[in-house]
Design a protein around this motif. Structure first.
Motif, PDB file in Angstrom:
ATOM      1  N   GLN A   1     -52.758 -62.354 -48.574  1.00 48.93           N
ATOM      2  CA  GLN A   1     -51.366 -62.155 -48.167  1.00 48.93           C
ATOM      3  C   GLN A   1     -50.968 -60.688 -48.309  1.00 48.93           C
ATOM      4  OE1 GLN A   1     -48.267 -63.671 -50.796  1.00 48.93           O
ATOM      5  NE2 GLN A   1     -47.170 -64.496 -49.026  1.00 48.93           N
ATOM      6  N   PHE A   2     -51.404 -60.065 -49.392  1.00 48.97           N
ATOM      7  CA  PHE A   2     -51.150 -58.643 -49.623  1.00 48.97           C
ATOM      8  C   PHE A   2     -51.728 -57.797 -48.480  1.00 48.97           C
ATOM      9  CE2 PHE A   2     -53.031 -54.743 -51.625  1.00 48.97           C
ATOM     10  CZ  PHE A   2     -51.848 -54.040 -51.782  1.00 48.97           C
ATOM     11  N   TYR A   3     -52.874 -58.211 -47.943  1.00 52.18           N
ATOM     12  CA  TYR A   3     -53.501 -57.486 -46.842  1.00 52.18           C
ATOM     13  C   TYR A   3     -52.981 -57.918 -45.467  1.00 52.18           C
ATOM     14  CZ  TYR A   3     -56.808 -55.925 -50.398  1.00 52.18           C
ATOM     15  OH  TYR A   3     -57.369 -55.365 -51.527  1.00 52.18           O
ATOM     16  N   GLY A   4     -52.036 -58.839 -45.439  1.00 47.97           N
ATOM     17  CA  GLY A   4     -51.485 -59.306 -44.174  1.00 47.97           C
ATOM     18  C   GLY A   4     -52.315 -60.388 -43.517  1.00 47.97           C
ATOM     19  N   LEU A   5     -53.112 -61.090 -44.326  1.00 45.88           N
ATOM     20  CA  LEU A   5     -53.996 -62.123 -43.814  1.00 45.88           C
ATOM     21  C   LEU A   5     -53.656 -63.464 -44.458  1.00 45.88           C
ATOM     22  CD1 LEU A   5     -57.279 -60.034 -44.140  1.00 45.88           C
ATOM     23  CD2 LEU A   5     -56.003 -60.450 -42.027  1.00 45.88           C
ATOM     24  N   GLU A   6     -54.181 -64.522 -43.905  1.00 43.32           N
ATOM     25  CA  GLU A   6     -53.959 -65.842 -44.489  1.00 43.32           C
ATOM     26  C   GLU A   6     -55.205 -66.697 -44.349  1.00 43.32           C
ATOM     27  OE1 GLU A   6     -50.498 -67.311 -42.534  1.00 43.32           O
ATOM     28  OE2 GLU A   6     -51.515 -67.687 -40.625  1.00 43.32           O
ATOM     29  N   LEU A   7     -55.421 -67.520 -45.372  1.00 44.95           N
ATOM     30  CA  LEU A   7     -56.562 -68.431 -45.413  1.00 44.95           C
ATOM     31  C   LEU A   7     -56.114 -69.806 -44.956  1.00 44.95           C
ATOM     32  CD1 LEU A   7     -59.582 -68.813 -46.442  1.00 44.95           C
ATOM     33  CD2 LEU A   7     -58.539 -69.632 -48.577  1.00 44.95           C
ATOM     34  N   THR A   8     -56.783 -70.341 -43.954  1.00 49.22           N
ATOM     35  CA  THR A   8     -56.485 -71.685 -43.474  1.00 49.22           C
ATOM     36  C   THR A   8     -57.753 -72.519 -43.577  1.00 49.22           C
ATOM     37  OG1 THR A   8     -57.049 -71.139 -41.173  1.00 49.22           O
ATOM     38  CG2 THR A   8     -54.761 -70.801 -41.865  1.00 49.22           C
ATOM     39  N   CYS A   9     -57.586 -73.813 -43.661  1.00 45.18           N
ATOM     40  CA  CYS A   9     -58.757 -74.680 -43.731  1.00 45.18           C
ATOM     41  C   CYS A   9     -58.543 -75.928 -42.900  1.00 45.18           C
ATOM     42  CB  CYS A   9     -59.088 -75.055 -45.176  1.00 45.18           C
ATOM     43  SG  CYS A   9     -57.891 -76.124 -45.987  1.00 45.18           S
TER      44      CYS A   9
ATOM     45  N   GLY B   1     -51.804 -62.764 -40.690  1.00 43.85           N
ATOM     46  CA  GLY B   1     -50.579 -63.486 -40.978  1.00 43.85           C
ATOM     47  C   GLY B   1     -49.392 -62.800 -40.328  1.00 43.85           C
ATOM     48  N   PRO B   2     -48.197 -63.335 -40.548  1.00 39.33           N
ATOM     49  CA  PRO B   2     -47.001 -62.752 -39.913  1.00 39.33           C
ATOM     50  C   PRO B   2     -46.682 -61.334 -40.371  1.00 39.33           C
ATOM     51  CG  PRO B   2     -46.420 -64.495 -41.479  1.00 39.33           C
ATOM     52  CD  PRO B   2     -47.892 -64.561 -41.297  1.00 39.33           C
ATOM     53  N   ASN B   3     -47.218 -60.931 -41.531  1.00 39.42           N
ATOM     54  CA  ASN B   3     -46.948 -59.584 -42.045  1.00 39.42           C
ATOM     55  C   ASN B   3     -48.099 -58.614 -41.800  1.00 39.42           C
ATOM     56  OD1 ASN B   3     -48.626 -60.950 -43.915  1.00 39.42           O
ATOM     57  ND2 ASN B   3     -48.001 -59.580 -45.571  1.00 39.42           N
ATOM     58  N   PHE B   4     -49.039 -58.994 -40.943  1.00 44.76           N
ATOM     59  CA  PHE B   4     -50.229 -58.153 -40.786  1.00 44.76           C
ATOM     60  C   PHE B   4     -49.895 -56.753 -40.286  1.00 44.76           C
ATOM     61  CE2 PHE B   4     -53.776 -56.466 -38.268  1.00 44.76           C
ATOM     62  CZ  PHE B   4     -54.738 -56.388 -39.261  1.00 44.76           C
ATOM     63  N   HIS B   5     -49.001 -56.642 -39.336  1.00 44.18           N
ATOM     64  CA  HIS B   5     -48.695 -55.334 -38.755  1.00 44.18           C
ATOM     65  C   HIS B   5     -48.231 -54.352 -39.821  1.00 44.18           C
ATOM     66  CE1 HIS B   5     -47.560 -52.396 -35.743  1.00 44.18           C
ATOM     67  NE2 HIS B   5     -46.360 -52.312 -36.283  1.00 44.18           N
ATOM     68  N   SER B   6     -47.346 -54.790 -40.697  1.00 47.39           N
ATOM     69  CA  SER B   6     -46.833 -53.881 -41.732  1.00 47.39           C
ATOM     70  C   SER B   6     -47.825 -53.725 -42.879  1.00 47.39           C
ATOM     71  CB  SER B   6     -45.485 -54.386 -42.265  1.00 47.39           C
ATOM     72  OG  SER B   6     -45.613 -55.709 -42.787  1.00 47.39           O
ATOM     73  N   ALA B   7     -48.454 -54.824 -43.313  1.00 50.42           N
ATOM     74  CA  ALA B   7     -49.358 -54.758 -44.457  1.00 50.42           C
ATOM     75  C   ALA B   7     -50.622 -53.968 -44.148  1.00 50.42           C
ATOM     76  CB  ALA B   7     -49.728 -56.173 -44.920  1.00 50.42           C
ATOM     77  N   SER B   8     -51.116 -54.072 -42.923  1.00 46.57           N
ATOM     78  CA  SER B   8     -52.378 -53.409 -42.581  1.00 46.57           C
ATOM     79  C   SER B   8     -52.252 -51.895 -42.592  1.00 46.57           C
ATOM     80  CB  SER B   8     -52.866 -53.887 -41.212  1.00 46.57           C
ATOM     81  OG  SER B   8     -51.948 -53.536 -40.188  1.00 46.57           O
TER      82      SER B   8
ATOM     83  N   ASP C   1     -45.813 -57.007 -53.655  1.00 47.13           N
ATOM     84  CA  ASP C   1     -46.921 -56.232 -53.102  1.00 47.13           C
ATOM     85  C   ASP C   1     -46.995 -54.825 -53.683  1.00 47.13           C
ATOM     86  OD1 ASP C   1     -47.622 -58.391 -51.591  1.00 47.13           O
ATOM     87  OD2 ASP C   1     -46.973 -57.563 -49.671  1.00 47.13           O
ATOM     88  N   THR C   2     -45.836 -54.236 -53.989  1.00 47.24           N
ATOM     89  CA  THR C   2     -45.860 -52.874 -54.542  1.00 47.24           C
ATOM     90  C   THR C   2     -46.598 -52.830 -55.871  1.00 47.24           C
ATOM     91  OG1 THR C   2     -43.653 -53.318 -55.457  1.00 47.24           O
ATOM     92  CG2 THR C   2     -43.768 -52.070 -53.383  1.00 47.24           C
TER      93      THR C   2
END
Length: 222
Positions: A94-102, A121-128, A38-39
């Protein structure tokens, strides 16, 4: 069966080829960029124009690849290329803390018939923390991503991304500017031939995109 890309094809088609991908001007392939941490995605800048080209020439980087009519037609007729683009979208989400599902519509549904959703996604709190703030360069990236996906045939995925953004804007009211939301909305909802930065709603933008949209209207009314 996927047909290998040829040197005569536009750069975005060759860059996204699943069988014979070419690197960008810095020697980076699609696969290598998507594998970055991500960095690297945050602090490198010019890669985003390779991952998500636009029909409009960049005033900041005029040499960046663009979507021409051949690129547009090739992507829209190739599920393989669209799947590659979808992988890029997934990585940036994923970088933004989101995930695409279908959720496939039916037992034998193809990707284009699936119901896509974008959720935290599970990393939303930190990524956002990196982009759910005022005046952040990722806001421009998001506008680009939505427009590129729509133009190249991932309309459902782009709409799901925009819907998720609106939910975030509502939850974090006052954090992201209304001007930013305006550009996101234009990228998600305007006719394809009108760029988000175009102020004249009566314009025709890219003529080949205008013809495409008008042709869809004619078919829909037939």
């Amino acid at each position: 069966m996927t047909t290998p890309a040829t040197p005569s094809q536009p750069f975005p088609v060759r860059f996204y080829s699943p069988t014979s991908p070419v690197p960008d001007s810095c020697g980076r392939t699609l696969g290598s960029i998507l594998a970055w941490p991500d960095t690297a995605l945050e602090y490198s800048h010019e890669y985003i124009q390779n991952l998500f080209p636009l029909p409009e020439r960049s005033p900041i980087n005029p040499s960046a690849p663009i979507i021409d009519e051949q690129t547009f037609t090739t992507f829209r007729s190739s599920p393989e290329l669209q799947n590659q683009l979808r992988n890029s979208l997934r990585r940036m989400l994923q970088f933004y803390g989101l995930e695409l599902t279908c959720s496939p519509q039916g037992t034998n549904a193809a990707a284009e018939d699936s119901a896509y959703q974008v959720r935290p996604g599970p990393n939303f709190h930190s990524a956002s923390r990196n982009w759910v703030i005022r005046f952040n360069h990722n806001h421009l990236r998001i506008t680009r991503i939505i427009r590129c996906c729509r133009v190249l045939g991932l309309e459902t995925e782009a709409a799901a991304f925009f819907d998720a953004l609106l939910r975030i804007v509502e939850e974090k009211r006052g954090v992201i500017s209304q001007k930013t939301v305006m550009f996101w909305r234009r990228a998600a909802e305007r006719p394809l031939y009108l760029a988000p930065e175009e102020e004249d709603d009566r314009g025709r933008g890219k003529e080949w995109l205008y013809r495409f949209e008008e042709g869809n209207k004619t078919q829909g009314g037939a």
